[in-house]
Design a protein around this motif. Structure first.
Motif, PDB file in Angstrom:
ATOM      1  N   LYS A  60       0.829  -1.201   0.000  1.00  0.00           N
ATOM      2  CA  LYS A  60       0.000   0.000   0.000  1.00  0.00           C
ATOM      3  C   LYS A  60       0.866   1.254   0.000  1.00  0.00           C
ATOM      4  O   LYS A  60       1.946   1.289   0.581  1.00  0.00           O
TER       5      LYS A  60
ATOM      6  N   LYS B 207      -7.681   0.885  -4.688  1.00  0.00           N
ATOM      7  CA  LYS B 207      -6.506   0.895  -3.813  1.00  0.00           C
ATOM      8  C   LYS B 207      -5.326   1.625  -4.436  1.00  0.00           C
ATOM      9  O   LYS B 207      -5.180   1.676  -5.655  1.00  0.00           O
TER      10      LYS B 207
ATOM     11  N   VAL C  10      -1.335   1.367  -4.613  1.00  0.00           N
ATOM     12  CA  VAL C  10      -0.261   0.417  -4.351  1.00  0.00           C
ATOM     13  C   VAL C  10       0.982   0.807  -5.148  1.00  0.00           C
ATOM     14  O   VAL C  10       0.903   1.555  -6.131  1.00  0.00           O
TER      15      VAL C  10
END
Length: 349
Positions: A31, A54, A56
């Motif tokens: 992350k 997300k 990343v």
């Protein structure tokens, strides 16, 4: 003596500055916090990208970036260039291993119930590397290495009894290995023979690589006093130095890259400062006054844990200024009858 006080004052300022993390977060798939952020880790440049909902780090691309960090060359530029200390020490340590020679014969003994986290070949190689690093210094001809877990404490105590004398006792081994998760180590040289008692706890930091280098450096410290077999040379050194010095080569050879080495340094100051209160310049100077010459080899318990971090960083700075071997030259001077202050002045002018 005033020069040492001046140096320690400069060190207290340098050590109180924030230790800057070196590209610790970036790892493919891990992350990240902000899109388009970039970090370089081990020769790869990672970019923070959005995947679905997300953020990343991507797979990264190989880059080549020249080092621009200036390294200290003297006490005068130490504060200005303190960020270059770890890279200078790590690089020199690798060069010393490459150019050095093995100067002792290691006899390795492992307890019947003990599983060391390194295989036999890696264990032998790690021990030989620290001997190579110190090849410019006097070393014991033979070094007996005993690796034991809490289950094998009685085995280690018997091995200690079987030796022809030792600076360590079965009782001290027991005090230093009180449980499976808390099992420490000792290292020294007695009557010309190196002795390493390496306790193996259930969770061994860095697979024990740093600990091997640390304890064998103690053996080299003691060996400088071989012409005075009844003298405990360890007890003639300030606590911040006697334990801080072994931390330097032990840690430098415990990691395969300068980035990993730099990152490992961060963990030492994540712990509370304890009796010091904090890591301000004033508190660090207080530490030096409390961690002076030990009493019969025992350091002030209030600040003992700080000799492994503040003491470590202090000697690391000394190694950056004049080389890793210069730190052992101070021990040589003490073995020749000089006070620590006079030996320090002789080596560092």
């Amino acid at each position: 003596k005033n020069k040492i006080i001046t140096f320690l004052s400069i060190l207290s300022l340098a050590l109180s500055l924030p230790i800057i993390p070196v590209n610790a977060a970036a790892k493919a798939g891990a992350k990240c916090t902000k899109a388009s952020n970039m970090e370089v880790v081990k020769g790869k440049s990672y970019t923070c990208v959005k995947t679905g909902k997300k953020l990343v780090w991507n797979k990264g691309v190989t880059v080549s970036i020249p080092s621009t960090t200036l390294t200290p060359t003297s006490f005068q530029d130490l504060l200005e260039r303190y960020e270059g200390i770890p890279s200078k020490v790590w690089n020199e340590s690798q060069k010393l291993v490459t150019s050095g020679r093995v100067s002792t014969k290691f006899e390795i003994n492992i307890g019947p119930n003990t599983k060391f986290p390194l295989d036999d070949m890696s264990l032998q190689s790690q021990l030989e590397n620290i001997s190579k690093l110190w090849s410019q210094q006097s070393q014991p001809n033979t070094t007996k290495v005993f690796l034991f877990s809490f289950l094998d404490l009685a085995w280690a105590q018997q091995k200690n009894k079987d030796l022809n004398g030792s600076w360590f006792t079965p009782e001290s081994l027991a005090m230093n290995c009180s449980s499976s998760s808390s099992c420490g180590a000792f290292g020294g040289t007695y009557m010309g023979t190196g002795q390493l008692f390496i306790g193996v706890p259930t969770n061994y930091y860095n697979k024990g690589r740093s600990n091997l280098g640390h304890e064998y450096t103690h053996a080299v410290q003691y060996d400088q006093f071989k012409s005075q077999p009844t003298v405990n040379g360890y007890s003639l050194l300030p606590c911040w130095f006697s334990e801080g010095q072994p931390q330097v080569p032990g840690s430098a050879l415990g990691f395969d890259s300068v980035e990993e080495y730099k990152q490992s340094r961060l963990m030492w100051f994540r712990n509370p400062a304890g009796a010091l209160g904090d890591y301000s310049p004033e508190s660090i100077l207080k530490f030096y006054s409390l961690a002076g010459i030990s009493k019969f080899g025992n350091c002030d318990p209030k600040v003992r844990s700080r000799i492994y971090d503040v003491g470590y960083m202090t000697v690391e700075a000394l190694a950056a200024i004049k080389g890793v071997n210069a730190t052992m030259d101070v021990v040589v001077g003490v073995s020749q009858g000089l006070s620590f202050e006079d030996s320090f002045k002789k080596v560092y002018e």
